[in-house]
Write an enzyme that holds these catalytic residues in place. Structure first.
Site, PDB file in Angstrom:
ATOM      1  N   GLU A   7     -12.373  43.287 -17.472  1.00  0.00           N
ATOM      2  CA  GLU A   7     -12.389  43.123 -18.916  1.00  0.00           C
ATOM      3  C   GLU A   7     -12.585  41.645 -19.191  1.00  0.00           C
ATOM      4  O   GLU A   7     -12.280  40.805 -18.340  1.00  0.00           O
ATOM      5  CB  GLU A   7     -11.069  43.605 -19.531  1.00  0.00           C
ATOM      6  CG  GLU A   7      -9.937  42.569 -19.548  1.00  0.00           C
ATOM      7  CD  GLU A   7      -9.466  42.111 -18.176  1.00  0.00           C
ATOM      8  OE1 GLU A   7      -9.720  42.834 -17.205  1.00  0.00           O
ATOM      9  OE2 GLU A   7      -8.872  41.006 -18.073  1.00  0.00           O
ATOM     10  N   SER A  50      -7.816  24.279 -19.156  1.00  0.00           N
ATOM     11  CA  SER A  50      -8.198  25.516 -18.465  1.00  0.00           C
ATOM     12  C   SER A  50      -9.684  25.805 -18.449  1.00  0.00           C
ATOM     13  O   SER A  50     -10.170  26.508 -17.569  1.00  0.00           O
ATOM     14  CB  SER A  50      -7.445  26.701 -19.082  1.00  0.00           C
ATOM     15  OG  SER A  50      -7.711  26.798 -20.461  1.00  0.00           O
ATOM     16  N   LYS A 105     -10.630  30.849 -14.418  1.00  0.00           N
ATOM     17  CA  LYS A 105     -10.721  32.277 -14.105  1.00  0.00           C
ATOM     18  C   LYS A 105     -11.326  32.553 -12.725  1.00  0.00           C
ATOM     19  O   LYS A 105     -11.022  33.559 -12.084  1.00  0.00           O
ATOM     20  CB  LYS A 105     -11.540  32.991 -15.180  1.00  0.00           C
ATOM     21  CG  LYS A 105     -10.936  32.922 -16.592  1.00  0.00           C
ATOM     22  CD  LYS A 105      -9.716  33.811 -16.736  1.00  0.00           C
ATOM     23  CE  LYS A 105      -9.175  33.781 -18.164  1.00  0.00           C
ATOM     24  NZ  LYS A 105      -7.950  34.574 -18.318  1.00  0.00           N
TER      25      LYS A 105
HETATM   26  C1  LIG Z   1     -10.697  28.622 -20.786  1.00  0.00           C
HETATM   27  C2  LIG Z   1      -9.653  29.667 -20.964  1.00  0.00           C
HETATM   28  N1  LIG Z   1      -8.371  29.301 -21.055  1.00  0.00           N
HETATM   29  C3  LIG Z   1      -7.395  30.212 -21.222  1.00  0.00           C
HETATM   30  C4  LIG Z   1      -7.670  31.555 -21.350  1.00  0.00           C
HETATM   31  C5  LIG Z   1      -6.535  32.508 -21.581  1.00  0.00           C
HETATM   32  O1  LIG Z   1      -6.243  33.293 -20.477  1.00  0.00           O
HETATM   33  P1  LIG Z   1      -4.945  33.049 -19.596  1.00  0.00           P
HETATM   34  O2  LIG Z   1      -3.792  32.988 -20.523  1.00  0.00           O
HETATM   35  O3  LIG Z   1      -4.918  34.203 -18.695  1.00  0.00           O
HETATM   36  O4  LIG Z   1      -5.116  31.771 -18.870  1.00  0.00           O
HETATM   37  C6  LIG Z   1      -8.997  31.989 -21.253  1.00  0.00           C
HETATM   38  C7  LIG Z   1      -9.287  33.427 -21.380  1.00  0.00           C
HETATM   39  O5  LIG Z   1     -10.345  33.879 -21.555  1.00  0.00           O
HETATM   40  C8  LIG Z   1     -10.011  31.022 -21.060  1.00  0.00           C
HETATM   41  O6  LIG Z   1     -11.278  31.381 -20.982  1.00  0.00           O
END
Ligand SMILES: Cc1ncc(COP(=O)(O)O)c(C=O)c1O
Lengths: 268, 393
Positions: free
Chosen positions: B111, B376, B89
């Site tokens: 948000e 992620s 993020k």
């Molecule tokens: C570690 C992590 N992965 C994935 C997501 C999902 O978001 P996005 O689909 O925008 O990557 C989040 C959302 O809070 C997150 O914190």
């Protein structure tokens, strides 16, 4: 302020209501269809008529109303919890529209779910004269405009204090029925003091369109309604204040009629 | 990276700008400012320097050998969990923070669901000296408490949202309402590849660094491209940022993993792309959306706050319809098990969101002979929830 560009039956009926309003400005109270439940909301709509409404803005509840403040959000939630569907709101339009013009207000997704053409046709069949969709700005309007034109109802656009002159001119030129002029930068909801800002936005809106200018968002007292008329508004829309009354009063039907009467009195 | 600037308003039929007129001038201003900034080598250099020296880019690409052994094919993990603040993020928050400064907006709103975007935004605001307000569902504040505490320590104000299921959808609606009210002074740093144009393009371009690095790294390490690129999809930002670099490589399959919650048949899930259905408008764009026949939005459900959202960004729906990407979904229980498995196999505690993607590569059969997964984020924020729920697994 009335125009030669009136084309659809819906626009014609709205134009007539503005022209024939007994007060200095037409009074357009807002109600949330189905709040607190479909049966009571029909009685509230009738109370608006009895209290002196010249037109009625009829809200169709949506789960995620991003242009609305807490009072109307909560009312939408309760209407949905009471089982209110699209047809229930059309039924209110059907019952009220023989008496005063009804302008529906709802969000884009409800219109798209049914299909813009069918939604507009069904709204017209229910007696609605116009449609307001606050999350359909100029950029997304063409398909809905065509649908409303085919159905014979007005697509009423909104302008706000943040609208630039260039956009105002384009929106004003397209306005059908009236130009919904948002009095504040913000969501719906009562504001303690805002009459000072009325003159500027009403003046800008009036200069950009040949349609009547109706001022809404935040108008909560008869004094504010009167100030809006003084500022040159052709119509005044009262929303959250009335919805709050319907939520809080022991006898909501009697209470909203009284309140609408006081707004009508202030506009005389 | 090229300086080519692309702001798309539509991805096939999806996207658009379904917002109140009050916001339209701000969206037009944002688009112009973004195009200008993204083409400006000084802006790009400033962002790249921050990403490198402050945030820790490039992040590692790691061959997870014990996972690979179980899966029967090499699994490469793109380690966004090692980025400062612990998730992808921050790539977006830093970029949009710099953009806000450039536009002269000193108040930031955001948000957050899992709290990672909130922490990323609070971090960027601390760094850049900006005021920061984060909207978060009350239920998410409970299940992601460490991130609430981090945001507050970083100087952000966290506002609890009590409406609906008190999760990401309501937090996003409340942030949009704040923006409608304070648009003249405020920039809204949206946390995923959702929302009205130009946001889905901005967020994709800022997250694309994940995919660009990973593509170079895997070519350097193996001399070839992966057969499959896999990422979890909440709003879709880590997935689109990863996919973007591979979308023109026809031999590379793209797989997005949504939340199946209590099971797709239960109706309690967050998998709009997987289940299909009519598109709908939520939070300013036409997207894949969970909704009733009349168009009321259905509440999502997921054990992971970041995937607990009834829609996904417009570009994903287009990639699905065009056949370029496919989407699948993983249940709460499988995701919880994947957190434990990956912790014990690799010594990496992944975020619950990421665990949805990890379950697919670890446990589901596939013809792929090499996978690249966007890891992620890290799972520290989820410890309480994972320990509470693991006995069920
Ligand atoms: C570690 C992590 N992965 C994935 C997501 C999902 O978001 P996005 O689909 O925008 O990557 C989040 C959302 O809070 C997150 O914190």
């Amino acid at each position: 302020m009335l125009t030669d560009a009136v084309t659809t039956p819906g626009e014609q009926r709205i134009a007539q209501a503005f022209a024939q309003a007994p007060g200095r400005a037409a009074l357009m109270p807002y109600l949330m269809g189905g709040f607190p439940d479909p049966a009571t909301s029909l009685r509230i709509a009738q109370a608006y008529v009895d209290g002196g409404a010249d037109l009625i803005e009829l809200g169709m509840p949506f789960s995620d109303p991003i242009a609305d403040g807490p009072v109307i959000q909560a009312a939408a939630g309760r209407a949905l919890a009471a089982g209110t569907g699209v047809e229930d709101v059309f039924a209110i339009a059907r019952a009220i529209s023989p008496q005063v013009p009804v302008v529906l207000m709802t969000y884009a997704n409800l219109v798209l779910a049914r299909g813009a053409d069918r939604f507009a046709a069904d709204a017209a069949a229910a007696g609605a004269s116009g449609l307001i969709v606050p999350d359909v700005p100029l950029e997304e309007a063409p398909a809905l405009q065509a649908a409303c034109a085919a159905a014979g109802i007005a697509l009423v656009p909104l302008v706000a204090p943040t609208t630039t002159d260039e956009r105002l001119a384009r929106i004003g030129a397209l306005a059908q029925g009236f130009l919904y002029t948002v009095s504040v930068t913000g969501t719906t909801g009562e504001r303690a003091a805002l009459s000072d800002e009325f003159a500027q936005i009403v003046g800008r809106a009036g200069g950009a369109t040949s349609a009547p200018v109706a001022l809404g968002f935040g108008i909560a007292t008869p004094e504010q309604a009167s100030a809006a008329a003084d500022a040159g508004a052709d119509g005044v829309i009262i929303g959250s204040r009335l919805v709050r009354e319907a939520a809080d009063a022991a006898d909501p039907v009697a209470a909203v009629e009284e309140l609408v009467r006081s707004f009508a009195g202030a506009l005389r | 990276m090229s300086a080519k600037v692309t702001v798309q308003h539509r991805f096939g039929a999806y996207g658009g700008q379904y917002v109140p007129e009050t916001l339209m001038p701000a969206l037009l201003e944002l688009e112009a400012a973004w195009i200008d900034a993204w083409a400006d080598t000084e802006f790009r250099a400033r962002l790249d320097a921050l990403l490198r020296d402050y945030a820790g880019r490039p992040t590692a690409l790691y061959l997870a050998e014990r996972m690979s052994e179980i899966a029967g094919r090499p699994i490469w993990l793109k380690r966004e969990d090692l980025l400062h603040t612990g998730a992808h993020k921050l790539n977006n928050a830093l970029g949009q923070g710099l953009l806000a400064v450039r536009m002269g907006k000193r108040r930031i709103i955001a948000e957050t669901g899992a709290g990672q975007h909130g922490v990323g935004t609070a971090t960027a605001c601390a760094l850049l000296g900006l005021e920061c307000v984060v909207y978060m569902g009350a239920e998410d504040m409970r299940r992601q408490l460490p991130n609430v505490q981090r945001m507050e320590l970083l100087g952000a104000e966290v506002r609890a949202v009590e409406a609906g299921t008190r999760t990401l959808k309501e937090a996003t609606s409340e942030a949009i309402r704040d923006w409608v009210t304070n648009v003249e002074t405020t920039h809204y740093i949206i946390g995923s590849a959702i929302g009205p144009a130009p946001y889905p393009s901005i967020v994709r371009d800022l997250q694309r660094v994940i995919g660009d690095e990973a593509r170079e790294q895997i070519l350097a390490a193996t001399g070839r491209l992966p057969a499959r690129v896999v990422a979890c999809v909440g709003g879709g930002s880590n997935a689109i940022g990863t996919f973007a670099a591979f979308v023109d490589d026809p031999g590379v399959r793209l797989l997005g993993v949504e939340a199946a919650g209590e099971g797709l048949d239960s109706g309690r899930h967050g998998a709009p792309l997987t289940v299909g259905g009519r598109p709908g408008v939520l939070h300013g764009a036409l997207i894949a959306l969970l909704q009733t026949d009349e168009g009321q939005v259905i509440e999502a459900h997921s054990v992971s706050a970041g995937l607990d959202y009834p829609g996904a960004g417009p570009e994903h729906a287009h990639l699905r319809d065009s056949g370029r990407a496919t989407y699948t979904a993983v249940t709460d229980l499988d995701a919880l098990r994947a957190v434990r498995d990956v912790a014990r196999l690799e010594g990496i505690i992944p975020a619950l969101e990421t665990a949805h993607a990890l379950h697919v590569v670890l446990r589901e059969a596939d013809t792929s002979d090499m996978d690249l997964v966007c890891l992620s984020g890290r799972g520290d924020k989820d410890l309480a929830e994972v320990m509470r729920r693991l006995p069920e697994c």
